[in-house]
Design a protein around this motif. Structure first.
Motif, PDB file in Angstrom:
ATOM      1  N   UNK A  20      -8.334  -6.508  -1.116  1.00 15.69           N
ATOM      2  CA  UNK A  20      -7.562  -5.340  -1.539  1.00 15.69           C
ATOM      3  C   UNK A  20      -7.656  -5.199  -3.052  1.00 15.69           C
ATOM      4  N   UNK A  21      -8.298  -4.157  -3.483  1.00 14.85           N
ATOM      5  CA  UNK A  21      -8.619  -3.978  -4.890  1.00 14.85           C
ATOM      6  C   UNK A  21      -7.907  -2.758  -5.472  1.00 14.85           C
ATOM      7  N   UNK A  24       0.877  -1.163   0.000  1.00 11.14           N
ATOM      8  CA  UNK A  24       0.000   0.000   0.000  1.00 11.14           C
ATOM      9  C   UNK A  24       0.916   1.214   0.000  1.00 11.14           C
ATOM     10  N   UNK A  48     -11.086  -2.612   0.017  1.00  6.65           N
ATOM     11  CA  UNK A  48     -10.172  -1.500   0.265  1.00  6.65           C
ATOM     12  C   UNK A  48      -9.271  -1.230  -0.934  1.00  6.65           C
ATOM     13  N   UNK A  49      -8.990   0.035  -1.166  1.00  5.93           N
ATOM     14  CA  UNK A  49      -7.944   0.431  -2.102  1.00  5.93           C
ATOM     15  C   UNK A  49      -6.631   0.339  -1.349  1.00  5.93           C
ATOM     16  N   UNK A  50      -5.866   1.393  -1.362  1.00  8.89           N
ATOM     17  CA  UNK A  50      -4.619   1.376  -0.593  1.00  8.89           C
ATOM     18  C   UNK A  50      -4.975   1.529   0.888  1.00  8.89           C
ATOM     19  N   UNK A  51      -4.360   0.707   1.721  1.00 13.32           N
ATOM     20  CA  UNK A  51      -4.582   0.843   3.164  1.00 13.32           C
ATOM     21  C   UNK A  51      -3.602   1.883   3.697  1.00 13.32           C
ATOM     22  N   UNK A  52      -4.156   2.980   4.191  1.00 16.73           N
ATOM     23  CA  UNK A  52      -3.284   4.059   4.677  1.00 16.73           C
ATOM     24  C   UNK A  52      -2.949   3.810   6.147  1.00 16.73           C
ATOM     25  N   UNK A  53      -1.956   2.964   6.350  1.00 14.65           N
ATOM     26  CA  UNK A  53      -1.641   2.518   7.711  1.00 14.65           C
ATOM     27  C   UNK A  53      -0.544   3.349   8.374  1.00 14.65           C
ATOM     28  N   UNK A  54      -0.174   4.489   7.749  1.00 15.66           N
ATOM     29  CA  UNK A  54       0.970   5.247   8.250  1.00 15.66           C
ATOM     30  C   UNK A  54       0.628   6.081   9.477  1.00 15.66           C
ATOM     31  N   UNK A 105      -5.111  -3.574  12.035  1.00 16.58           N
ATOM     32  CA  UNK A 105      -5.401  -4.286  10.785  1.00 16.58           C
ATOM     33  C   UNK A 105      -5.219  -5.790  10.991  1.00 16.58           C
ATOM     34  N   UNK A 113      -8.386   9.011  -2.320  1.00 11.50           N
ATOM     35  CA  UNK A 113      -7.068   8.493  -1.973  1.00 11.50           C
ATOM     36  C   UNK A 113      -7.025   8.084  -0.496  1.00 11.50           C
ATOM     37  N   UNK A 114      -7.741   8.795   0.339  1.00  8.54           N
ATOM     38  CA  UNK A 114      -7.833   8.414   1.751  1.00  8.54           C
ATOM     39  C   UNK A 114      -6.637   8.821   2.571  1.00  8.54           C
ATOM     40  N   UNK A 115      -6.697   8.564   3.844  1.00  9.33           N
ATOM     41  CA  UNK A 115      -5.607   8.905   4.764  1.00  9.33           C
ATOM     42  C   UNK A 115      -5.764   8.060   6.013  1.00  9.33           C
ATOM     43  N   UNK A 116      -4.770   8.052   6.886  1.00 10.12           N
ATOM     44  CA  UNK A 116      -4.841   7.162   8.052  1.00 10.12           C
ATOM     45  C   UNK A 116      -6.052   7.395   8.951  1.00 10.12           C
ATOM     46  N   UNK A 161       1.760   4.846   0.990  1.00 11.01           N
ATOM     47  CA  UNK A 161       1.320   5.826   1.994  1.00 11.01           C
ATOM     48  C   UNK A 161       1.438   7.247   1.430  1.00 11.01           C
TER      49      UNK A 161
END
Ligand SMILES: Cc1cc2nc3c(=O)[nH]c(=O)nc-3n(C[C@H](O)[C@H](O)[C@H](O)COP(=O)(O)OP(=O)(O)OC[C@H]3O[C@@H](n4cnc5c(N)ncnc54)[C@H](O)[C@@H]3O)c2cc1C
Ligand code: SF4
Ligand code: SF4
Lengths: 395, 553
Positions: free
Chosen positions: B228-229, A260, B202-208, B216, B174-177, A262
């Protein structure tokens, strides 16, 4: 109350420690800044500028500026090559310091140089014998490591722990061949390659690297290692360096292997879109790397569309290593009686105040308390300084 | 550094009251910290109640901490150092750092306050993204906020038993944590309910962000299924079924959920732009009130004395808002001190005899440090950052910057054109924050530098007058370089842009007198570019060698 006679010890001279020390000195507080190595600046002082035709907000240049502030500030006393020995906690904190047992990784000529012109001393002699063999190669003003370091007791009113992190040791991921194949480097190596050469060359032959792969999350987000955290900095630094490489060399072909991506910068969606037009992103982390005859590297990974494995060759492989707990965390945790969290970083009192600890008078700043980039480490250090000032009742 | 030691200092009085805009949790915390260090605070909230702005979204995962915050409202009301003005908004500001006049309107009433500093603490807005997924909100298609409400009520929670719940996240934006954290919190809560099945598209998992990767993993261990798509799944009949093709399993995967939870976006407060105009501060990316410039991080705006906290400057949860507030508390104390400030007398001086009050300087000062009186423009020594953009833009040459006055600069240029034993004489005007530092680094590290190179330090590239460039050529320089910060890295925001314009003008003039364009160049630099500096100037020397020495000498 006045700030007279207030004194704070900051342990660790990375960007977090430098910032904390500087903020305190602006309040007329005396600071004893303790650094284990012979140079201030921590890891971030070795990073390159990642600007293309515009600044990419990597923050590396702000570390230079802060280092300059600190070395010019008389209220900050710097103790290089010094480590903590013991704490005696009675009223004022009394800390025993000792010469550190610092050993450089490698030193041709027997002399090592700081990464910044603002390092003082700039050159340190780590191998006297080597230097005696070739005295002309010893720069003027070089100081012998043996003569550096402070041992003795210092009484202070508060301590800020800013001893930082450790980059993931890529050799732990043996199948990538780090230290075995010359053209496998870490993000940390690449920072320095660009900083020192202003261009990206292959370590094996000094030729410009054309086909470059980045592998993300090396050591982070890795259940098999028990590292259940995102390091938060490796997507930003990898994409920023990739952009810089592409800007200087439009023919470079860059592939990013990732889980992913970030967010990078304030306009992260726009930045990512731009990256997608310039690099190939593959949502798969390769496992094996094989050396080729010309020192290129072959990698096997799974194609997303059809789920089949493919082999592909690259000139240079960059491992995006992440932020691991500092090597001294458990020792410092014992000495200062401050607990670590389940990941091995220092734990603050709660989520809103992650700079104060359960131990009166002991504070945290920067990556010692978990992954952070430069800007976040500086902000955290500012918060720590604010908490210390409140603690001391300075007005 | 400028020669501060040699300059005369004077002590001036500044206002020490502080205006805090926004009575959400961040604003309240800021007011409480600043009042705690002894300053009077005016806390302004547009709604009727304090704290009312706080959405649950910034509190996600902070239940424990939130308990400790419950009395923050009451504490601030009891604080005699804090004046609270609800249903009030800022209508205009005048003056400069240390001496702002803020005009506030509360109903019919207009209140004026003289403050030394201003803190902006607006919240972000939350918006539903169902349309991005082609969904309409119904009893079965919920927003994340609605799901948070359900989970907060024991009665509603019971009704979720045995339900199949699908979350859609990171595919509509795009999303964010913070977005992801809200999803993971609800997923973990749902897994505590009997018979609940949870699927996450989910797209990108914003785990930062600290703790997210662990959450998660915990949710997966408890049975949540993550798909995860890279693109949105196919959604039929407002969510009756959701399906996508799985390339690894090589088949379609279809689910009929009872409930669909759609992610929400967090965006800048709609009031930000208006506030920015009133405060004369810049609007950054996506409508937040901070430019993407590392020198402003964490809490500075382009104007000294106006600070931005938490979601005013970027999407932020409470922990980072708290960090901001502590940093602001420190900066406010540094700025206001005890109300007396020692400032350099000659930081920027306007010559009354020359000034025609055309207000060019007022318009171009990136720090909002200039206002005007009857006879001339006035530059606030507290707000002024000494960049000298105004001095170079002033059509009357009425402004001089301490340590860098025009006389001294032209002297330095003349002395700088030295013979390099037949090698090109190169004058490099270097910004003290970037080019000059990089040049010193190259020198100290003994990297290759041309013999005839002389660096001339300027406070900011914006100080480089076109006259400096032309005079350098007149004095016999074979080449002139302007070494500024990279675009987006100028401490004075656009000093480098001004420098670039002037270089462009100078190109035209060189052409007129028949000098080659290649003798002049503009480059972006940073303080850590020692080797970059070396290769840039060495290249320049090569180019000049090809042209030969200047015909003007
Ligand atoms: C490969 C890589 C690239 C990165 N690139 C970027 C980037 O481009 N932009 C960005 O914002 N961030 C980047 N980061 C993150 C950045 O490195 C950190 O945010 C930053 O260095 C943290 O600073 P620190 O002061 O907390 O820690 P450190 O830099 O680790 O500094 C800690 C200091 O404490 C000293 N110390 C340790 N133990 C002791 C002891 N017992 N006694 C005395 N001193 C001690 C150490 O010697 C060191 O000098 C990157 C990280 C990695 C791994
Ligand atoms: S890219 Fe990084 S080092 Fe370069 S100017 Fe921008 S913040 Fe500074
Ligand atoms: S920042 Fe990117 S590369 Fe680093 S751990 Fe997080 S997801 Fe992986």
């Amino acid at each position: 109350m006045s700030t007279k006679n207030k004194k704070v010890m900051v342990i660790g001279g990375g960007i977090a420690g430098l910032t904390a020390a500087w903020e305190l000195s602006r309040f007329n507080i005396d600071v004893e800044l303790i650094e284990k190595t012979p140079f201030l600046g921590g890891y971030a002082i070795r990073y390159c500028c990642k600007a293309t035709d515009e600044c990419r907000q990597c923050g590396a240049c702000t570390v230079e500026a802060m280092l300059k502030n600190v070395v010019n500030e008389p209220k900050i006393r710097v103790h290089l090559a010094t480590d903590v020995e013991k704490i005696n906690n009675s009223g004022r904190l009394s800390v025993d310091l000792k010469k550190s047992s610092y050993k450089p990784d490698s030193a041709t000529e027997g002399v090592i140089r700081g990464y910044s012109k603002n390092n003082s001393p700039l050159h340190v002699i780590v191998d006297k014998e080597k230097c005696e063999e070739n005295p002309d190669a010893v720069p003027e003003g070089a100081v012998e490591l043996d003569t550096m370091g402070f041992s003795g007791k210092l009484d202070v009113d508060a301590v800020i722990l800013a001893s930082g992190f450790k980059p993931f040791d890529a050799e732990q991921k043996g199948t990538y061949g780090y230290e075995k194949f010359p053209n496998v480097v870490t993000g940390m190596d690449l920072e320095l390659i660009i900083r020192e050469n202003a261009t990206v060359v292959r370590p094996s032959d000094g030729k410009t690297a054309q086909k470059i792969a980045f592998i993300q999350c090396v050591g982070s987000r890795d259940e098999s290692l028990g590292n259940l955290w995102c390091s938060q900095v490796c997507c930003p630094y990898a994409l920023r360096m990739a952009e810089r490489i592409k800007h200087k060399n439009a023919d470079a072909e860059i592939t990013v292997f990732y889980m992913d991506i970030q967010n990078v910068g304030k306009d992260y969606a726009g930045f990512y879109e731009k990256c997608k037009t310039e690099f190939r992103f593959v949502r798969n982390i390769p496992v094996d790397v094989f050396p080729m005859e010309n020192d290129s590297l072959s990698m096997r990974y799974m194609n997303e569309e059809d789920g089949l494995c493919i082999n592909e060759e690259f000139d240079l492989l960059v491992l995006s290593v992440g932020i691991m707990p500092g090597p001294d965390n458990s020792n410092l945790s014992d000495l200062f009686d401050v607990v670590l969290n389940e990941d091995g970083f220092f734990a603050g009192i709660d989520k809103l105040n992650s700079t104060s600890t359960l131990k009166d008078g002991i504070f945290l700043a920067g990556t010692v308390a978990g992954p952070k980039d430069i800007a976040a480490s500086m902000a955290h250090a500012g918060q720590a300084a604010s908490e210390v000032i409140k603690h001391l009742g300075v007005s | 550094m400028t020669d501060m030691k040699n300059t005369d200092m004077e002590e001036i009085n500044i206002a020490t009251d502080v205006l805090v805009l926004g009575g959400g949790l961040t604003g309240i915390k800021a007011a409480s910290e600043i009042a705690g260090s002894g300053y009077k605070v005016i806390l302004v909230e547009k709604d009727a109640e304090l704290g009312s702005q706080k959405g649950p979204e910034s509190l996600i995962g902070l239940e424990e901490e939130y308990k400790g915050l419950q009395d923050l409202d009451d504490k601030i009301k009891a604080d005699s150092n804090v004046e609270i003005l609800t249903q009030t908004s800022l209508v205009s500001t005048a003056g400069v750092t240390g001496d702002f006049i803020a005009r506030l309107s509360k109903g019919e009433e207009v209140i004026e306050h003289n403050v030394g500093a201003i803190v902006v603490a607006t919240d972000f807005s939350v918006g539903a993204l169902n349309e991005k997924y082609g969904l309409s909100l119904t009893d079965n298609v919920l927003t994340q906020s609605r799901m948070d409400e359900l989970l907060a009520s024991e009665a509603d929670k019971e009704k979720l038993a045995n339900k199949t719940v699908a979350f859609l996240v990171g595919l509509g934006q795009e999303g964010n944590p913070l977005v992801l954290e809200r999803v993971l919190r609800s997923v973990l809560a749902l897994q505590e309910i009997d018979g609940c099945n949870v699927y996450i598209y989910a797209g990108e998992l914003k785990v930062a962000s600290n703790g997210l990767e662990r959450m998660y993993k915990d949710s997966r261990e408890k049975g949540a299924v993550f798909f995860k798509l890279t693109e949105k799944p196919e959604i039929v009949e407002n969510g009756k079924t959701i399906s996508f093709f799985d390339p690894v399993a090589r088949r379609d995967i279809e689910i009929s959920p009872d409930l669909i939870v759609v992610e929400e976006e967090m965006s800048a407060n709609h009031l930000n732009e208006e506030l920015a105009e009133i405060l004369r501060i810049d609007v950054g990316p996506l409508g937040f009130l901070q430019k993407d410039n590392v020198h402003f991080f964490p809490i500075r705006s382009n104007r000294e004395g106006i600070f931005v906290a938490g979601s005013t400057r970027e999407i932020s949860g409470l922990p980072s808002a708290w960090t901001d507030v502590e940093n602001i508390a420190v900066e406010v104390r540094n700025l206001l001190g005890d109300g007396k400030k020692s400032v350099a007398k000659n930081k920027a001086i306007v010559d009354e005899a020359k000034c025609v009050i055309c207000l060019t300087c007022y318009r171009c000062c990136p720090h909002g440090a200039i206002y005007w009186g009857d006879k001339k423009a006035i530059i606030s020594p507290v707000a002024c950052q000494g960049c000298g953009i105004c001095a170079s833009e002033c059509p009357m040459d009425a402004i001089q910057i301490g340590g860098f006055d025009d006389g001294a600069m032209s002297e330095e240029v003349k002395n700088g054109v030295v013979s390099g034993n037949g090698t090109p004489r190169i004058i490099a005007f270097c910004c003290q924050n970037s080019g000059f530092e990089a040049g010193e680094m190259a020198d100290v590290f003994k990297l290759q530098l041309p013999d005839g190179l002389r660096m001339i330090k300027v406070p900011c590239a914006g100080k480089i007058d076109i006259d400096y460039i032309l005079n350098a050529f007149v004095a016999g320089a074979d080449g002139v370089m302007v070494m500024a910060c990279h675009p987006g890295n100028c401490k004075s925001e656009n000093g480098n842009t001004y420098a670039q314009w002037r270089v462009n003008d100078a190109y035209r003039m060189l052409e007129e007198v028949g000098l080659e364009k290649d003798r002049l160049c503009f480059v972006g630099t940073a303080s850590n570019m020692g080797s970059g500096f070396s290769s840039i100037v060495v290249d320049m020397e090569k180019r000049i060698n090809e042209l030969g020495l200047s015909p003007l000498k």
